[in-house]
Design a protein around this motif. Structure first.
Motif, PDB file in Angstrom:
ATOM      1  N   UNK A 242       1.027  -1.328   0.072  1.00  0.00           N
ATOM      2  CA  UNK A 242       0.037   0.118  -0.044  1.00  0.00           C
ATOM      3  C   UNK A 242       0.539   1.313   0.424  1.00  0.00           C
ATOM      4  N   UNK A 243       1.890   1.691   0.720  1.00  0.00           N
ATOM      5  CA  UNK A 243       2.837   2.276   0.664  1.00  0.00           C
ATOM      6  C   UNK A 243       4.749   2.062   0.110  1.00  0.00           C
ATOM      7  N   UNK A 244       4.825   2.887  -0.632  1.00  0.00           N
ATOM      8  CA  UNK A 244       6.109   2.467  -1.530  1.00  0.00           C
ATOM      9  C   UNK A 244       7.001   2.071   0.148  1.00  0.00           C
ATOM     10  N   UNK A 245       7.347   3.409   1.345  1.00  0.00           N
ATOM     11  CA  UNK A 245       8.442   3.688   1.646  1.00  0.00           C
ATOM     12  C   UNK A 245       6.893   3.607   3.183  1.00  0.00           C
ATOM     13  N   UNK A 246       8.015   2.492   4.088  1.00  0.00           N
ATOM     14  CA  UNK A 246       6.927   3.548   5.495  1.00  0.00           C
ATOM     15  C   UNK A 246       8.453   2.809   6.321  1.00  0.00           C
ATOM     16  N   UNK A 247       8.333   3.633   7.248  1.00  0.00           N
ATOM     17  CA  UNK A 247       9.582   3.924   8.749  1.00  0.00           C
ATOM     18  C   UNK A 247       9.286   2.599   9.504  1.00  0.00           C
ATOM     19  N   UNK A 248      10.122   1.975  10.491  1.00  0.00           N
ATOM     20  CA  UNK A 248       9.726   1.462  11.697  1.00  0.00           C
ATOM     21  C   UNK A 248       9.810   0.028  10.857  1.00  0.00           C
ATOM     22  N   UNK A 249       9.477  -1.029  12.423  1.00  0.00           N
ATOM     23  CA  UNK A 249      10.061  -2.294  12.033  1.00  0.00           C
ATOM     24  C   UNK A 249       8.610  -3.014  11.455  1.00  0.00           C
ATOM     25  N   UNK A 250       7.219  -3.006  12.045  1.00  0.00           N
ATOM     26  CA  UNK A 250       6.261  -3.677  12.008  1.00  0.00           C
ATOM     27  C   UNK A 250       5.579  -4.289  10.698  1.00  0.00           C
ATOM     28  N   UNK A 251       5.574  -5.051  11.017  1.00  0.00           N
ATOM     29  CA  UNK A 251       5.160  -6.162   9.478  1.00  0.00           C
ATOM     30  C   UNK A 251       3.783  -5.178   8.515  1.00  0.00           C
ATOM     31  N   UNK A 252       4.059  -6.410   7.535  1.00  0.00           N
ATOM     32  CA  UNK A 252       3.576  -5.478   5.826  1.00  0.00           C
ATOM     33  C   UNK A 252       2.351  -6.326   5.984  1.00  0.00           C
ATOM     34  N   UNK A 253       1.009  -6.371   6.154  1.00  0.00           N
ATOM     35  CA  UNK A 253       0.036  -7.226   5.134  1.00  0.00           C
ATOM     36  C   UNK A 253      -0.776  -6.612   3.988  1.00  0.00           C
ATOM     37  N   UNK A 254      -0.731  -5.890   3.410  1.00  0.00           N
ATOM     38  CA  UNK A 254      -1.138  -4.766   2.647  1.00  0.00           C
ATOM     39  C   UNK A 254      -0.397  -5.260   1.085  1.00  0.00           C
ATOM     40  N   UNK A 255      -1.792  -5.486   0.551  1.00  0.00           N
ATOM     41  CA  UNK A 255      -1.458  -5.828  -1.461  1.00  0.00           C
ATOM     42  C   UNK A 255      -1.735  -4.687  -2.174  1.00  0.00           C
TER      43      UNK A 255
END
Length: 315
Positions: A242-255
């Protein structure tokens, strides 16, 4: 007081196949579902226990006919109407982040009455299959030539690119198997599509140096997420988060999937990201719409996009 609409209400996108199924708010529009290709009603984002039969329970009515996409949207005291002709659609971005779903249709129209040319709708992610049906229909209506007539035989991508071998399950790393799975589904469902490029997830360094900046990014890393580019002679499909660039260490679940009809892109601008080293931002302009894609400099993703856009690209 009860009604059939209230009894059936839930968080799901529902098809409308008869006049009786049109939400009361929109019945004055004059829509006849029998003459449309597809009609969908998108519910309000409220819990079932908070709904009452006297409410307007649906935020949007989506209508697709041979000429255009029409969306009726609830507002205080009535509804607004937005019409986007199929030949004005220049990109469709859609996807889910757990139960949070979205679809954005970018239009070449300049917008009217202060509205942005992009039309964005949200939905509960369990209705993704219905949204995919909507996207497939819109694509079939804006594509021309043999694609619109249903030719599904293999064909070259724009510019004669032969494509790359399909990605294996862990070619993007263990965190992005979902993107690989999505790529395989696209290539299976659409034989004309080819894998053209991809990049893996990576941590980004600041374009400006300094010990403090490095320390901040060590504690809260800036991540450029993986992406995959598929395409044929008429379209690009970019599979991403969903977001090309993120900050932090949270898991990414979007598609997410972004579909781009190549003929609708007026011009494209490729420039260095002013904040992150080794990153390029590709801005696609189509009429009043602008869409940004973020890619690693020199990556297969960047090379594929540059090759497909050809002389539309300004550097």
């Amino acid at each position: 007081m009860r009604s059939a609409e209230y009894d059936a209400f839930g968080p799901w996108i529902m098809p409308v196949t008869s006049r009786e199924e049109i939400p009361p708010l929109y019945r004055g529009h004059g829509l006849d579902p029998a003459t449309a290709r597809l009609v969908l009603k998108l519910p309000r984002n409220i819990a079932r226990r908070d709904a009452t039969a006297s409410m307007d329970l649906y935020d949007h009515l989506v209508i697709v006919d041979d000429a255009a996409l029409t969306v009726l949207s609830r507002r205080a005291g009535g509804y607004d109407e937005r019409v986007i002709a199929h030949d004005a659609i220049c990109a469709i971005d859609y996807g889910t982040d757990l139960l949070d779903g979205w679809i954005t249709v970018y239009s070449a129209d300049e917008g009217e009455q202060g509205r942005a040319p992009a039309l964005a709708l949200s939905y509960v992610g369990t209705s993704l299959d219905v949204v995919e049906k909507l996207v497939s229909l819109l694509r079939s209506l804006y594509r021309t030539g043999t694609d619109r007539d249903g030719d599904r035989s293999p064909g070259p991508a724009a510019g004669g690119a032969a494509g790359l071998p399909p990605l294996g399950q862990r070619d993007l790393g263990d965190r992005d198997i979902a993107l690989v799975t999505r790529q395989l589904a696209v290539l299976r469902a659409e034989p004309r599509m080819r894998l053209l490029g991809y990049h893996r997830r990576q941590l980004l360094a600041s374009r400006e140096g300094g010990a403090l900046r490095r320390l901040v990014r060590l504690v809260r890393p800036v991540v450029l997420h993986a992406a995959v580019v598929c395409g044929d002679a008429a379209e690009l499909q970019v599979l991403h988060r969903r977001d090309w660039v993120t900050r932090g260490r949270r898991p990414e679940y979007s598609l997410a999937s972004t579909v781009l009809p190549l003929a609708r892109v007026d011009r494209a601008v490729l420039a260095d990201d002013p904040r992150n080293a080794g990153v390029r931002v590709l801005t696609l302009h189509c009429g009043g719409s602008a869409l940004e894609l973020v890619v690693p400099a020199g990556s297969l993703t960047e090379q594929a996009l540059v090759a497909q856009l050809g002389d539309r690209l300004a550097r």
